[in-house]
Design an enzyme around this catalytic site. Structure first.
Site, short mmCIF file in Angstrom:
data_model
loop_
_atom_site.label_atom_id
_atom_site.label_comp_id
_atom_site.label_asym_id
_atom_site.label_seq_id
_atom_site.Cartn_x
_atom_site.Cartn_y
_atom_site.Cartn_z
NE ARG A 141 -4.11 -2.01 1.88
CZ ARG A 141 -4.99 -2.49 2.76
NH1 ARG A 141 -4.83 -2.20 4.05
NH2 ARG A 141 -6.00 -3.23 2.37
CE1 TYR A 193 -1.77 -0.64 -7.81
CE2 TYR A 193 -1.63 -2.45 -9.34
CZ TYR A 193 -1.14 -1.27 -8.85
OH TYR A 193 -0.02 -0.73 -9.41
CD GLU A 194 -1.49 -4.55 -3.43
OE1 GLU A 194 -1.87 -5.16 -2.42
OE2 GLU A 194 -0.96 -5.13 -4.39
N GLY A 195 -6.42 -2.84 -2.12
CA GLY A 195 -7.51 -2.27 -1.33
C GLY A 195 -7.95 -0.97 -1.95
CD GLN A 233 -6.02 1.47 1.36
OE1 GLN A 233 -5.30 1.67 2.33
NE2 GLN A 233 -6.16 0.27 0.82
#
Length: 601
Positions: free
Chosen positions: A296, A440-442, A447
């Protein structure tokens, strides 16, 4: 064709003058980070990215990756040769432990190179970038045997790594995964299932690919409490370190994406693939979060990176393209028209970009320094404080950083006018590549909820209170300086808006959790605005001191002060508007039933 020059002067300013990395020389790893060494890393890394990686960015986007009938994947022309140069130069080893072949330097220097790589060629940077995340997880949770078997060649980039979370039916809600891990008599597990969106999942640039995959063992709870983490190499690694048989994992297809075409985003099919448990059974999610948190921060850097690359090209075009006359009269009367650089609306976009990129660079590198201090600070208390602060800032760096990074990329495309919409000019690629970083990555909604639903209340709100205390101390010190006081007072008002928003959540979110969900995105942006304001106040303080000392690079420091004033004038007021949106709550947002969203017949 777009161009890229690494912002080495600005990076040296942050590393040497604002963060003063040399002052941490008594801490492990920092003793090597002398000014001479860090300057060399910054300058040489910048040259490598500008000269080797940037020329492959547009061609890699146009060519993309190719999957063959046997499931193998070929990367775009020039990528493999560039990766060989990257590996041979040791760029991937900077921040990794010497025990396994790394250089043992502070993480902050690794983040410097990550920005340069992502700006010059984001798709390329994802191959070593995912490897770094896998290394972090194995360092934290792997057995000594696993570390010795995999880490040296992953750190050297002879092998690369991936993270396998998402499945066709589930992304964020990982408790729904179906991939199975059946225990075998030899202590290994047979992994069967399908994972999608796997960045760098298959390629031709490394001898082996080490997959870290989430799966469920027989009888595991059907929730996130039943997830385990496994290491599954593309080729089995023999006891002597040589490569053995091909494992039961194959690339079923490459996703057809909006951007990052030079990275192989794969569907990976596992059919009884041999894997080994990493850490404890049913504790895989905690292990994977180590990797995800590292990723992230890396994605936040990608938001900065695409903004920087787009900004550089926007400035070049604005200085060259001639249209119309300055509102105050011809700037260049001898020419048929003035450069569009003279028009206030173009300046607005360029100044917004400059204020964001330079402020975000410091926020990212300060965040990287916090990562270092969370492991290496002198006392346990200092380590815990640094860990809490970077935990609080991670969703802001990722979420706010990529939202604004995309906005800057589209604004720089706008500077080009019609040419910005034409592929050959390259601006479209910056926009397309920047877009994935918000997802991506949440996703950035995730977030925002991580920040507001978890981080604000964690440990009784200790981290956010520490943030407010730090900001108050910086503001108080700046207010004592007549030249900095106006900026400090502007920032103080923005901090008050964030504090009011925080209090509103405390008073209203418990009664109706939707109030938190409805305002989380706004709060993340308020904190992003305030965080960059704090960074600009710190840079202004250093710039003012340098000018008072009679520094040679007067124009550089004067530009810092002017940009700091612009940020305070043009960014900070948004904090109040966002607070008012947040305080509107969820009632009107959630009022309509599903039928009201249906398209009328």
């Amino acid at each position: 064709m777009p161009t890229y020059t690494a912002p080495t002067r600005d990076t040296r300013f942050i590393i040497n003058e604002v963060l003063d990395l040399a002052s941490y020389g008594e801490l492990p790893g920092f003793e090597m980070a002398t000014t001479d060494v860090t300057d060399a890393v910054i300058d040489e890394g910048g040259k490598f990215c500008a000269q080797v990686l940037a020329p492959l960015n547009q061609s890699g986007d146009q060519e993309g990756c190719t999957r063959h009938a046997d499931g193998s994947v070929t990367t775009p022309k020039g990528f493999k040769e560039a990766f060989d140069q990257f590996r041979e130069a040791g760029w991937g080893t900077l921040g990794h432990p010497e025990e396994f072949g790394g250089q043992g330097m502070p993480h902050v220097m690794g983040f410097v190179i990550e920005e340069f790589i992502a700006s010059s060629n984001q798709a390329f940077g994802m191959y070593p970038g995912l490897t770094n995340g896998a290394v972090s997880a194995l360092l934290a949770k792997g057995s000594q045997e696993q570390k010795e078997k995999y880490l040296p060649k992953m750190i050297s980039n002879e092998w690369t790594g991936t993270m396998n979370l998402t499945e066709p039916h589930c992304g964020t809600d990982l408790g729904m995964i179906r991939t199975k891990a059946e225990p075998q008599a030899d202590g290994s597990y047979a992994i069967t299932g399908t994972k999608i969106f796997i960045s760098a999942g298959e390629h031709d640039m490394a001898e082996n690919i080490i997959h870290l995959i989430l799966a469920k063992t027989p009888g595991a709870p059907d929730s996130t409490k039943g997830i385990s983490l496994f290491v599954v190499p593309k080729f089995i690694v023999n006891d002597d370190g040589s490569l053995g048989d091909r494992n039961g994992v194959v690339c079923g297809s490459i996703e057809h994406k909006m951007g990052i075409h030079g990275n192989a985003t794969c569907v990976l099919n596992y059919d009884g693939a041999k894997g080994w448990l990493v850490g404890d059974e049913n504790k895989g999610l905690a292990a994977m979060f180590i990797m995800m948190n590292a990723a992230r921060l890396g994605v936040g850097i990608q938001g900065l990176a695409q903004a920087e690359a787009a900004y550089q090209n926007g400035v070049t075009y604005a200085l060259d393209r001639r249209q119309g006359r300055a509102l105050t009269g011809p700037a260049e009367p001898e020419a048929q028209a003035d450069p569009i650089f003279v028009h206030p609306d173009v300046r607005r976009m360029l100044m917004d970009a400059k204020a964001f990129t330079e402020g975000m660079r410091l926020l990212c590198l300060w965040g990287a320094l916090l990562v270092d201090l969370s492991h290496k600070a002198a006392t346990e208390e200092e380590r815990a404080e640094a860990d809490a602060m970077i935990g609080l800032l991670t969703p802001v760096i990722k979420g706010y950083g990529t939202d604004k990074g995309y906005e800057v990329a589209t604004n720089m495309q706008q500077v080009y006018g019609g040419h910005g919409y034409i592929e050959e000019w390259g601006m479209s690629q910056f926009v397309r590549d920047a877009r994935i970083a918000q997802i991506y990555e949440g996703t950035n909604g995730v977030q925002a909820m991580d920040l507001c639903g978890r981080k604000l209340a964690q440990n009784g709100g200790a981290a956010i209170q520490a943030f407010f205390k730090m900001a108050a101390e910086d503001i108080a010190a700046a207010k004592a300086d007549e030249a900095l006081a106006p900026m400090a007072e502007q920032l103080e008002k923005a901090v008050a808006q964030q504090q009011a928003a925080t209090m509103w959540f405390m008073q209203n979110a418990m009664a109706n959790p939707n109030h938190l969900g409805a305002g989380a995105h706004h709060y993340m942006h308020i904190m992003g605005i305030v965080s960059l304001g704090l960074m600009w106040l710190r840079m202004a303080k250093v710039a003012k001191a340098k000018l008072a000392e009679g520094a040679d690079d007067k124009a550089f420091y004067e530009a810092k002060l002017a940009t700091a004033r612009y940020y305070m004038d043009r960014y900070l007021p948004d904090a109040g508007a966002l607070r008012r949106k947040l305080e509107a709550g969820a009632d009107s947002m959630m009022a309509l039933g599903e039928e009201a969203f249906a398209t009328a017949a």
